[in-house]
Design a protein around this motif. Sequence first.
Motif, PDB file in Angstrom:
ATOM      1  N   GLN A  98      26.463  26.257  61.852  1.00  0.00           N
ATOM      2  CA  GLN A  98      25.087  26.381  61.370  1.00  0.00           C
ATOM      3  C   GLN A  98      24.165  25.404  62.094  1.00  0.00           C
ATOM      4  O   GLN A  98      23.079  25.770  62.530  1.00  0.00           O
ATOM      5  N   CYS A 120      16.931  29.062  61.517  1.00  0.00           N
ATOM      6  CA  CYS A 120      17.530  28.946  60.184  1.00  0.00           C
ATOM      7  C   CYS A 120      17.986  30.307  59.658  1.00  0.00           C
ATOM      8  O   CYS A 120      19.017  30.394  58.984  1.00  0.00           O
ATOM      9  N   SER A 123      21.155  30.957  61.482  1.00  0.00           N
ATOM     10  CA  SER A 123      22.150  30.001  61.008  1.00  0.00           C
ATOM     11  C   SER A 123      22.744  30.433  59.671  1.00  0.00           C
ATOM     12  O   SER A 123      23.956  30.355  59.465  1.00  0.00           O
TER      13      SER A 123
END
Length: 187
Positions: A98, A120, A123
């Motif tokens: 991540q 994000c 991720s």
Amino acid sequence: MGRNFTTRQLSTIIVFSALAAITSVPIGHISNYMKTIPFLPLGTGQILAGLHLIMLVFTALYLKRPGAATLTGAVKGLVEAVLFSFHGLPVIFMSVVQGAIIDVVLYTIGYGSIAVILGCGLSAVSNVMFIQFFLGKQFPMSAFVLMYGLSFISGAVFGGYMGEKLYWMVRDRLPTHTHTYRGKHAK
């Protein structure tokens, strides 16, 4: 990677990693228990996936150094494993991946809002990919589609948008090192 960071930067990474791990363990358990609620479809817990990324993106934006999110993810994963994450030891690998995805996107595109939100979102999706391909969970394809969609939205909103807002909120309140005191007692 660690030797490229100053002691202050490593200390920042350690503190933010610990905060991320302390919050991620209960979030993970809450997400896991969401599947026991009868009227919620399987995979609904992924709506909380972005909350795991706030400190990773905060650290990446605060330090603006390649590898900051990856290292934060690694330390977060280690602490999270010690704190009995329901994922067990694989949480270390998941957290590193991540952070690495956030670092790659920020390094490639830049540190702007679009890069933070996209990084994000991707991720958070990596978590579902890990569940599907490495853990080999046998869920219906409709569950995986829901999980991918919810995790991307959660990562983009909670991790990216809120993480960036948190960064700017903190940054605007921190004194800068370039300002000098100009009070009435200054000489």
